[in-house]
Motif scaffolding. Sequence first.
Motif, PDB file in Angstrom:
ATOM      1  N   ARG A  18       0.846  -1.190   0.000  1.00 25.79           N
ATOM      2  CA  ARG A  18       0.000   0.000   0.000  1.00 25.79           C
ATOM      3  C   ARG A  18       0.878   1.236   0.000  1.00 25.79           C
ATOM      4  NH1 ARG A  18      -4.890  -1.386   4.247  1.00 25.79           N
ATOM      5  NH2 ARG A  18      -5.457  -3.352   3.288  1.00 25.79           N
ATOM      6  N   LEU A  19       0.496   2.196  -0.804  1.00 25.33           N
ATOM      7  CA  LEU A  19       1.208   3.458  -0.904  1.00 25.33           C
ATOM      8  C   LEU A  19       0.297   4.576  -0.425  1.00 25.33           C
ATOM      9  CD1 LEU A  19       2.578   2.997  -4.534  1.00 25.33           C
ATOM     10  CD2 LEU A  19       3.841   2.673  -2.399  1.00 25.33           C
ATOM     11  N   PRO A  20       0.869   5.647   0.120  1.00 22.95           N
ATOM     12  CA  PRO A  20       0.027   6.775   0.514  1.00 22.95           C
ATOM     13  C   PRO A  20      -0.477   7.506  -0.729  1.00 22.95           C
ATOM     14  CG  PRO A  20       2.336   7.266   0.947  1.00 22.95           C
ATOM     15  CD  PRO A  20       2.269   5.844   0.485  1.00 22.95           C
ATOM     16  N   HIS A  21      -1.749   7.838  -0.732  1.00 20.73           N
ATOM     17  CA  HIS A  21      -2.390   8.573  -1.827  1.00 20.73           C
ATOM     18  C   HIS A  21      -3.137   9.771  -1.267  1.00 20.73           C
ATOM     19  CE1 HIS A  21      -1.747   4.778  -3.959  1.00 20.73           C
ATOM     20  NE2 HIS A  21      -1.980   5.439  -5.089  1.00 20.73           N
ATOM     21  N   VAL A  44      -8.115  -0.657   2.131  1.00 17.84           N
ATOM     22  CA  VAL A  44      -7.482   0.662   2.246  1.00 17.84           C
ATOM     23  C   VAL A  44      -7.368   1.041   3.717  1.00 17.84           C
ATOM     24  CG1 VAL A  44      -8.453   1.404   0.032  1.00 17.84           C
ATOM     25  CG2 VAL A  44      -9.590   2.046   2.130  1.00 17.84           C
ATOM     26  N   THR A  45      -6.477   1.978   3.986  1.00 20.09           N
ATOM     27  CA  THR A  45      -6.344   2.558   5.314  1.00 20.09           C
ATOM     28  C   THR A  45      -6.572   4.055   5.180  1.00 20.09           C
ATOM     29  OG1 THR A  45      -4.713   0.902   5.948  1.00 20.09           O
ATOM     30  CG2 THR A  45      -4.805   2.903   7.293  1.00 20.09           C
ATOM     31  N   VAL A  46      -7.565   4.564   5.882  1.00 17.55           N
ATOM     32  CA  VAL A  46      -7.830   6.000   5.883  1.00 17.55           C
ATOM     33  C   VAL A  46      -6.925   6.624   6.936  1.00 17.55           C
ATOM     34  CG1 VAL A  46      -9.567   7.796   6.218  1.00 17.55           C
ATOM     35  CG2 VAL A  46     -10.216   5.620   5.170  1.00 17.55           C
ATOM     36  N   ARG A  47      -5.947   7.437   6.493  1.00 22.43           N
ATOM     37  CA  ARG A  47      -4.996   8.064   7.417  1.00 22.43           C
ATOM     38  C   ARG A  47      -5.510   9.386   7.948  1.00 22.43           C
ATOM     39  NH1 ARG A  47      -0.218   9.671   5.213  1.00 22.43           N
ATOM     40  NH2 ARG A  47      -0.919   9.428   3.071  1.00 22.43           N
ATOM     41  N   ILE A  61      -5.148   8.528   2.087  1.00 20.54           N
ATOM     42  CA  ILE A  61      -5.507   7.113   2.038  1.00 20.54           C
ATOM     43  C   ILE A  61      -4.294   6.272   1.660  1.00 20.54           C
ATOM     44  CG2 ILE A  61      -7.062   5.418   0.973  1.00 20.54           C
ATOM     45  CD1 ILE A  61      -8.595   7.647   2.379  1.00 20.54           C
ATOM     46  N   ASP A  62      -4.097   5.137   2.341  1.00 23.11           N
ATOM     47  CA  ASP A  62      -3.088   4.160   1.931  1.00 23.11           C
ATOM     48  C   ASP A  62      -3.800   3.052   1.170  1.00 23.11           C
ATOM     49  OD1 ASP A  62      -1.121   5.566   3.249  1.00 23.11           O
ATOM     50  OD2 ASP A  62      -1.122   4.267   5.012  1.00 23.11           O
ATOM     51  N   MET A  63      -3.329   2.764  -0.048  1.00 26.01           N
ATOM     52  CA  MET A  63      -3.929   1.709  -0.868  1.00 26.01           C
ATOM     53  C   MET A  63      -2.931   1.291  -1.939  1.00 26.01           C
ATOM     54  SD  MET A  63      -6.722   3.923  -2.978  1.00 26.01           S
ATOM     55  CE  MET A  63      -6.370   5.656  -3.203  1.00 26.01           C
ATOM     56  N   THR A  64      -3.228   0.176  -2.573  1.00 25.69           N
ATOM     57  CA  THR A  64      -2.373  -0.290  -3.653  1.00 25.69           C
ATOM     58  C   THR A  64      -2.630   0.553  -4.902  1.00 25.69           C
ATOM     59  OG1 THR A  64      -3.990  -1.875  -4.482  1.00 25.69           O
ATOM     60  CG2 THR A  64      -2.452  -2.679  -2.787  1.00 25.69           C
ATOM     61  N   ALA A  65      -1.689   0.519  -5.817  1.00 23.31           N
ATOM     62  CA  ALA A  65      -1.849   1.241  -7.085  1.00 23.31           C
ATOM     63  C   ALA A  65      -3.046   0.700  -7.862  1.00 23.31           C
ATOM     64  CB  ALA A  65      -0.572   1.121  -7.912  1.00 23.31           C
ATOM     65  N   ALA A  66      -3.273  -0.609  -7.790  1.00 19.32           N
ATOM     66  CA  ALA A  66      -4.407  -1.211  -8.497  1.00 19.32           C
ATOM     67  C   ALA A  66      -5.732  -0.723  -7.921  1.00 19.32           C
ATOM     68  CB  ALA A  66      -4.324  -2.734  -8.419  1.00 19.32           C
ATOM     69  N   HIS A  67      -5.799  -0.602  -6.602  1.00 15.79           N
ATOM     70  CA  HIS A  67      -7.029  -0.118  -5.969  1.00 15.79           C
ATOM     71  C   HIS A  67      -7.262   1.353  -6.327  1.00 15.79           C
ATOM     72  CE1 HIS A  67     -10.198  -1.114  -3.096  1.00 15.79           C
ATOM     73  NE2 HIS A  67     -10.153   0.158  -2.749  1.00 15.79           N
TER      74      HIS A  67
END
Length: 90
Positions: A18-21, A44-47, A61-67
């Motif tokens: 997961r990457l920060p977005h 996802v993780t809501v930061r 939000i932390d999530m994968t690039a695909a998400h």
Amino acid sequence: MSPQVELGSAGGRPEQSRLPHIIGSGDPAVLHSLAAELACDPEVTVRGHHGSAEEPTLLLIDMTAAHAELLRRAHPAVTIEVDAPLEPYS
């Protein structure tokens, strides 16, 4: 012997990091609705958010690039970018 693969909650697919977005929109109501949707999403993780909870200006939000790509297609009214340090032009 085959390498061991860690499986995540994504239907048996290998876990992606997961990457920060940052998610933004000109309409705080859209972000408020999306924040509620993402809070229930286990992938996802809501930061956090900027602005009030009722009228956010940005979601963190932390999530994968695909998400992130799936969200871009499902919510064309929002802008979703990887939260990365800015680099000055050379």
